[in-house]
Each structure stands twice: as structure tokens, then as C-alpha cells.
Design an enzyme around this catalytic site. Sequence first.
Site, short mmCIF file in Angstrom:
data_model
loop_
_atom_site.label_atom_id
_atom_site.label_comp_id
_atom_site.label_asym_id
_atom_site.label_seq_id
_atom_site.Cartn_x
_atom_site.Cartn_y
_atom_site.Cartn_z
N SER A 262 9.44 3.14 -27.32
CA SER A 262 8.73 4.44 -27.41
C SER A 262 9.68 5.52 -26.88
O SER A 262 10.66 5.33 -26.06
CB SER A 262 7.66 4.45 -26.14
OG SER A 262 7.29 5.80 -25.77
N LYS A 263 9.83 6.78 -27.68
CA LYS A 263 10.69 7.54 -27.51
C LYS A 263 10.15 8.48 -26.09
O LYS A 263 11.03 9.15 -25.73
CB LYS A 263 10.81 8.72 -28.61
CG LYS A 263 11.25 8.14 -29.87
CD LYS A 263 10.88 8.77 -30.98
CE LYS A 263 11.18 7.84 -32.25
NZ LYS A 263 10.93 8.57 -33.50
N ARG A 264 9.09 8.05 -25.51
CA ARG A 264 8.82 8.54 -24.40
C ARG A 264 9.46 7.82 -23.22
O ARG A 264 9.42 8.36 -21.97
CB ARG A 264 7.25 8.60 -24.06
CG ARG A 264 6.48 9.64 -24.61
CD ARG A 264 5.12 9.61 -24.47
NE ARG A 264 4.49 8.45 -24.89
CZ ARG A 264 3.80 8.52 -26.19
NH1 ARG A 264 3.95 9.50 -27.03
NH2 ARG A 264 3.32 7.42 -26.86
N PHE A 269 17.05 6.98 -25.27
CA PHE A 269 17.90 7.96 -25.93
C PHE A 269 19.03 7.99 -25.56
O PHE A 269 19.51 7.77 -24.30
CB PHE A 269 17.47 9.46 -25.06
CG PHE A 269 16.13 9.76 -25.68
CD1 PHE A 269 15.92 10.21 -27.09
CD2 PHE A 269 14.78 9.94 -24.95
CE1 PHE A 269 14.59 10.60 -27.63
CE2 PHE A 269 13.75 10.10 -25.58
CZ PHE A 269 13.82 10.63 -26.84
#
Length: 499
Positions: A262-264, A269
Site C-alpha cells: 500500500s502506498k499508504r 517510498f
Amino acid sequence: MGLPPAAASALACRVRFAPSPTGFLHLGGLRTALYNYIFAKKHGGRFILRLEDTDQSRLVPGAAEGIEDMLQWAGIPPDESPRCGGPAAPYLQSQRLPLYREAVEQLLEKGAAYRCFCTPQRLELLKKAALRNQETPRYDNRCRHLSPKQVAEKVTQGADCVVRFRLEEGSEPFHDLVYGWSKHEVARVEGDPVILKSDGFPTYHLANVVDDHLMGISHVLRGAEWLISTSKHLLLYRAFGWDPPRFAHLPLLLNADGSKLSKRQGHVFVEHLAQDGYLPAALLDIITNCGSGFAENRMGRTLEELVAEFDVGRIEKYSALLDLEKLGEFNRIHLAQQIRDERRRPALVAEVQASVERAFGEQLVDRGVLEKAYVEQVLLLRRGHISRLRDLVSPQHAFLWIRPMVSHEELQAISPEAEEIGRLVLELLDQPVATLTIEELGRELRQLPERVQATKYSAMMKLLRVALSGQQQGPSIAEMMVSLGHRETRTRIRRALCS
Ligand code: GLU
């Protein structure tokens, strides 16, 4: 603006990483970029960065720059990109609008595309009706059937329109380098897709195909989520009369438990991981290690080794499971390798010097600890023990840079013979121990308990550890002594133990 023919033939292998700048680069994106980079290097080709920014509503300010910065940071810089240009410039889709319009004109002329005047309200109604009937919403291709006269009238009236691609039945199977033969009869399940929006921007499918063609892309290596779109892309190639590139769809990168990355989750990142002090080499290693494409998986592979050992034919269809818990271990291995490497060591020394300065600044009584020789020795001694360079300024390692505050009571509590032990160690250090290795010094220290009455070896080591570092844990006492050097060790022992 297409690739000049001479350039196209000279650069036979051309691959691209084509992210949308809708967020920062995450590990899944880095992995796609990396496989493209490796493939290019392996085949003497070019690695291109193209930013697909046609959905202007989803753009995130700074994301485009961030992506290119991170590829640079990771050591996989593109050969052609928005920033460095190249023979197929521009590499930002929003700067290529005339090319897409020209391509759309070609399709309109051939009758492979048509103008659609359906209003958003009508499309919404279609969608609702489909959902009510538990069907997948799809456009009903109504405007396909408008006569040229009707179209001309609407255009003259200035009616808003989009351009749609006429999906023909008869998709041909294609051979994916990873997934093998594949075919998706798009026309049966989808309505004609929009290729040019009313604001003059192309949609992903059109821009992607036009650019891959004009940029002379020979192989498309992209996430497996696009496998299903490829048949549609091939229909577009066919309508244009262009030869398609080869395709290799890369299995997804998932969390260790099989859930979606999940990019959350902040830690996926690349920029965050870089700020957290992880090495590019460790990231490249962990994201390839969990997948396939290599005869064997092992930790510690460098980029050069990845290029040498990669074989696209070895990419398996199963998803790659990423266990980020192991990142510290990957980093430890790569950090140790880089410390050992004389070409890389100076940069690490400089980084440690800067972080020591930052972390301790005015507390540094002896600025000699910033000297290259001292920092280099610390790095060599701690190699393999620390997972990130920043560990060297953690409380556990602060003793390397500043003198600890040690209370006499604390030392007395560890051993009532503290003073006696201090004297023995000073005596030991009177010998020319400066030349002793860590092992020899360790042996000498092990013999000390024979010379005191009530203190066991373990308590003695605890005592010395606190005296030298103010900590309960850390490197071995012998290593501490070697790091600090003869003089500083004596000073600390004398101050702490021999009041
Ligand atoms: N812009 C697409 C993405 O962000 C590119 C897909 C492709 O490589 O064709 O995934």
C-alpha cells in the site's frame, strides 16, 4: 519529434519506465524501473524515463522531479528523460499533445476512431443501468453509428466531444516473455475506449502506444496489471499499421503476507527509505531477491552482478513477496561491502563525519575524532555489526565521539573492587598494548580476574564497559579499547575508576 530512423536502428534495444507522476516513487515502481535498467544494460540498449502525465487531475506537484531524483539516487539513471533529454524528446507526455492529435487524425481518417458526443449524464445513466442489472458498465458504442453529416453538424454547433477507438473483434494472441501466450477479446467485454478527451489530452492507452512507437521502444517491461490492456494496445498498433514491441509483464510486488503494497505505508517510498539511511544497493537487492529472473537468489548482490546474472526468461509468473523486515540485514551486508571497498569508503567517511558533527557538535571535546583516519578505523571495526551508518551516532556508539558521564556509585555497585580493577587495567595498558590486536587484548583481559578477589569476569567487563562508554551494551571491551586508542582508554579508566 519521433525517433530519427538512424537513431532507431543504432539503438535496437530500447526500454522505458513510464510512471505517472501521481505520487512518489515506491518500491514497486523502483522494481519496474530496475528490471528495465538491467534489461537495457544487459542488451547494450537504452533505458528511457517517460512521464505519463496526461491525467492532469491526478498530478502531484514535485512527483515528476522526485521520480527522476530517486532513479539517480538509486544508481539507475535513465539514458533519456525529461531532465536529460534525448533523441526522442520530449519525454513528458503533456508536451507531446500535437503528436497524439496527429495520431488521432490518422485513426479518424481510417475510420478506426470516431467522435463521440455522448454527455456525461448519458454515460452516467448507462453505468447505473448496468449496475442495476449486475453487469459491468460499458459504453454502448452509440456514436459509432453517427453519419458523417450528423458529426459535421455537431462539430459546427461546437458540441463537446471525445474521440473513441473502434474496438474490432478478432484480437490476436500475443506472446509475453513472462506469461507466455495470452489473448483478451476486448471488444466482447468493453465498450469503445476514449482515446482523446474533450480537453485535448489523450488517455493512457493512446499516448502509451503512440509514444512506444515514436520512441522506438523495442521491449515493454511493465507491471502485470497491464497484461490485460495489451490486447487493446495491439489493436491500436494494428489500426495504425505499426509493428508492436515485445512485451514482458512483471509479476506484482506484494507484502510478505501476500497483501498489496500500500502506498499508504510510508516505508514503501524510496524517498523515505533514503532519508532513513538505507543504501540504494540494499534496496535494489531486496526488491530483486524476493522475485525471479536469476538462477539463484542470494543476499549482497551488487547492481553489476544483477546485470550480469539477470535473464528475462527466468522471471516466473508468481508474485514477489517483499519482506521489509529483512531490509536492515540487507543494508548491513551492503554497508559492510562498501566499507571494505576502498573506492567507496571515502564517501562513507565523509557521511559519518557530517553526522557526528550534526549529532554532537559542541559536545565534541576532542575534534580529533573527526579525523579521517579515526573515522575510517571506526568504520572498519564496526563493519558487519551496524546495519546503517547512522547507528554510529546512536547512544550505544556515542562513546566513540564524546566522553561518557559515568557515576562513581554506578561503578561501585557493579564491583566494590572498581578501583583495584582500574589499576590493573592501567598496568596492562602500560605495556606496549597499542600494538595488540583485539584478540590479543581480549586474551589479556580474560586473565585479569585471577588478580582480584571478588569480581567475576562478566562483572569486570560490565564495569569496564560502563567506564569506557557509559553504556550497558556495545562492542567488545577489547574493540572499544582499540577504537578509542591507548591514551583515551587510559584517560577514561583513570577518570572513572581511579579517583
Ligand atoms: N503510466 C503507466 C503506469 O504508471 C505505465 C504503464 C506502462 O508501462 O505501460 O503504470
